[in-house]
Design a protein around this motif. Structure first.
Motif, mmCIF file in Angstrom:
data_model
loop_
_atom_site.group_PDB
_atom_site.id
_atom_site.type_symbol
_atom_site.label_atom_id
_atom_site.label_comp_id
_atom_site.label_asym_id
_atom_site.label_seq_id
_atom_site.Cartn_x
_atom_site.Cartn_y
_atom_site.Cartn_z
ATOM 1 N N ILE A 32 0.852 -1.194 0.000
ATOM 2 C CA ILE A 32 0.000 0.000 0.000
ATOM 3 C C ILE A 32 0.890 1.247 0.000
ATOM 4 O O ILE A 32 0.580 2.249 -0.641
ATOM 5 C CB ILE A 32 -0.945 0.006 1.229
ATOM 6 C CG1 ILE A 32 -1.880 -1.206 1.200
ATOM 7 C CG2 ILE A 32 -1.733 1.303 1.322
ATOM 8 C CD1 ILE A 32 -2.879 -1.229 0.097
ATOM 9 N N PRO A 36 -1.282 3.555 -3.184
ATOM 10 C CA PRO A 36 -2.316 4.541 -2.839
ATOM 11 C C PRO A 36 -1.886 5.503 -1.725
ATOM 12 O O PRO A 36 -2.363 6.618 -1.668
ATOM 13 C CB PRO A 36 -3.508 3.705 -2.394
ATOM 14 C CG PRO A 36 -3.154 2.288 -2.578
ATOM 15 C CD PRO A 36 -1.724 2.188 -2.976
ATOM 16 N N GLU A 50 -7.540 5.557 3.932
ATOM 17 C CA GLU A 50 -6.195 4.969 3.865
ATOM 18 C C GLU A 50 -6.040 3.852 4.888
ATOM 19 O O GLU A 50 -5.472 2.799 4.580
ATOM 20 C CB GLU A 50 -5.142 6.062 4.069
ATOM 21 C CG GLU A 50 -5.095 7.033 2.898
ATOM 22 C CD GLU A 50 -4.319 8.299 3.179
ATOM 23 O OE1 GLU A 50 -3.766 8.870 2.227
ATOM 24 O OE2 GLU A 50 -4.265 8.735 4.353
ATOM 25 N N TRP A 53 -7.629 0.848 3.475
ATOM 26 C CA TRP A 53 -6.800 0.147 2.493
ATOM 27 C C TRP A 53 -5.833 -0.796 3.184
ATOM 28 O O TRP A 53 -5.648 -1.936 2.768
ATOM 29 C CB TRP A 53 -6.018 1.129 1.644
ATOM 30 C CG TRP A 53 -6.843 1.933 0.675
ATOM 31 C CD1 TRP A 53 -8.047 1.585 0.114
ATOM 32 C CD2 TRP A 53 -6.526 3.223 0.177
ATOM 33 N NE1 TRP A 53 -8.485 2.584 -0.700
ATOM 34 C CE2 TRP A 53 -7.571 3.611 -0.694
ATOM 35 C CE3 TRP A 53 -5.464 4.105 0.367
ATOM 36 C CZ2 TRP A 53 -7.584 4.816 -1.353
ATOM 37 C CZ3 TRP A 53 -5.479 5.309 -0.300
ATOM 38 C CH2 TRP A 53 -6.520 5.658 -1.155
ATOM 39 N N ALA A 57 -6.196 -4.833 2.830
ATOM 40 C CA ALA A 57 -5.069 -5.548 2.216
ATOM 41 C C ALA A 57 -4.520 -6.611 3.154
ATOM 42 O O ALA A 57 -4.271 -7.751 2.742
ATOM 43 C CB ALA A 57 -3.969 -4.554 1.834
#
Length: 182
Positions: A32, A36, A50, A53, A57
């Protein structure tokens, strides 16, 4: 249990799979960064998206590795994914958390302003028996659900999706053996 020289114990194999799952989760989080999320971003400044994410993940990488274990060892995927080597198991903690509102309303006669150590013995027994009954009910409901880790992820659903993705019919392999009623 007696093991012979060179024989790997079940717990050693399980520990190895846990290490692999953890390593996969960490690698997913690292991927990550620089993607992003810009490299060098201070953790304290990450926004909720965030953080999401990172969480997604890591979670999906961990589940993917546990599903790989299930396939490699011919285990039940649902059970393999649910086994975390944590105590208490998150699945159990979730079942207990689900009953708390009902537990509080069912035990309405309890003086909640008193510390637990001040409760009379009979009150404690009633509370624990009620909690056990509700927890047992919650765990049974959880374990009998056919929804799996994600809604509709039963083995037959996965088999149907795999067949369709490969251009085959939307049937499971065992349905090909059904008798044709003529």
């Amino acid at each position: 249990m007696k093991s012979t020289v060179g024989e790997v114990s079940i717990s050693a194999l399980e520990d190895e799979w846990q290490r692999r799952a953890t390593a996969a989760a960490i690698e997913a989080a690292r991927n990550i960064v620089g993607g992003p999320v810009p490299a060098g971003s201070p953790v304290g400044r990450l926004n909720d998206i965030e953080w999401g994410w990172f969480f997604a993940a890591m979670l999906f990488a961990w589940i993917r590795t546990r599903a790989e274990q299930a396939a490699a060892e011919q285990l039940d995927a649902e059970q393999t994914i649910r086994l975390t080597a944590l105590d208490p198991q998150p699945w159990d903690a979730g079942a207990v958390a689900a009953i708390l509102p009902e537990l509080a309303s069912t035990c309405g006669a309890i003086d909640w302003s008193q510390p637990v150590t001040a409760w009379p013995r009979d009150t404690m027994i009633e509370f624990l028996l009620t909690a056990m009954r509700l927890i047992r009910k919650s765990m049974i409901a959880r374990d009998l659900s056919d929804k799996g880790v994600s809604r509709g992820s039963s083995a037959s659903t996965i088999a149907r999706q795999a067949n369709a993705a490969a251009g085959g019919p939307l049937m499971t392999p065992d349905e090909f053996n059904d008798e044709i009623g003529i």
